[in-house]
Write an enzyme that holds these catalytic residues in place. Structure first.
Site, PDB file in Angstrom:
ATOM      1  CG  PHE A   5      32.151  23.869   2.283  1.00  0.00           C
ATOM      2  CD1 PHE A   5      32.276  24.529   1.069  1.00  0.00           C
ATOM      3  CD2 PHE A   5      32.795  22.659   2.447  1.00  0.00           C
ATOM      4  CE1 PHE A   5      33.026  23.983   0.030  1.00  0.00           C
ATOM      5  CE2 PHE A   5      33.545  22.094   1.425  1.00  0.00           C
ATOM      6  CZ  PHE A   5      33.672  22.763   0.214  1.00  0.00           C
ATOM      7  CG  ASP A   6      28.247  30.301   4.904  1.00  0.00           C
ATOM      8  OD1 ASP A   6      27.743  30.191   6.029  1.00  0.00           O
ATOM      9  OD2 ASP A   6      27.746  30.992   3.995  1.00  0.00           O
ATOM     10  CG  LEU A   7      23.805  25.522   5.185  1.00  0.00           C
ATOM     11  CD1 LEU A   7      24.101  24.369   4.240  1.00  0.00           C
ATOM     12  CD2 LEU A   7      23.067  25.032   6.438  1.00  0.00           C
TER      13      LEU A   7
END
Length: 216
Positions: A5-7
């Site tokens: 996941f990107d943040l």
């Protein structure tokens, strides 16, 4: 299955903290941006490059702008943030089904860890991989490659999830598939142009898609 996941713009909405901190940094050079929505494009890509591309700062000025940004961000900006509705439920459901999770973000690791710990999400992830304050590993493809190495996984087993073209392109450069999320900060058709394998509008759709992929 493994999910990276990107943040920013994917797990949390950092608009307040990032735009206020960019505003603070630009003010150091006498640049006044009253409407912070104009600074939303700073969310996602490496900041130093954005200062150069979006406000014409020189390399030296961009380095100073990044220092000024971090003065405010490390103090208050990182917590001017909120978790998107449904994210923790999604992470819990994925983990319960045996999906391995990691974070791969261009944000410095030290800030990323503090933010995820602050919101009680850090324990869902095997690794939280970001850039370094030294300027090392700022490109998304490099971050993703580091996460792959730490988890010892093959690209065909991983989905990258993110809201910007940088996430999709970084995934493709590492030979993996990507899901684009429209609820973040992508511009119109940005995810389509980056050729994301799948695109969702909501966290609920993302959860459903990932659980279905895990059952295949």
């Amino acid at each position: 299955m493994v999910v990276f996941f990107d943040l920013d713009g994917t797990l949390t909405d950092p608009f307040e903290g990032i735009t206020r901190s960019v505003q603070f940094a630009l003010a150091h050079f006498g640049i006044d941006v009253a409407d912070r929505t104009e600074l939303a494009p700073y969310i996602g890509p490496p900041l130093r490059e954005s200062f150069i591309a979006r406000h014409g700062l020189s390399d030296e000025q961009a380095d100073e702008a990044l220092r000024q940004y971090r003065v405010r961000f490390s103090d208050v900006g990182m917590f001017e943030n909120r978790v998107y509705d449904g994210v923790e439920m999604m992470l819990r459901a994925l983990r319960e089904q045996g999906v391995r999770l990691a974070v791969a973000t261009s944000k410095p690791t030290v800030f990323s860890v503090k933010i995820l710990e602050h919101f009680g999400l850090a324990h869902y992830f095997e690794e939280i991989v970001g850039s370094e304050l030294s300027g090392h590993r700022v490109e998304k493809a490099e971050v993703i490659a580091e996460a792959m190495m730490r988890l010892n996984v093959s690209a065909e087993d991983v989905w990258m999830v993110g809201d910007r073209c940088f996430d999709i392109e970084g995934a493709h450069q590492n030979g993996m598939r990507a899901v684009g999320v429209r609820y973040g900060y992508a511009e119109t058709d940005e995810l389509e142009r980056a050729e994301a394998e799948h695109i969702v509008d909501t966290v609920e759709q993302l959860q459903r898609f990932l659980l279905e992929e895990n059952e295949k």
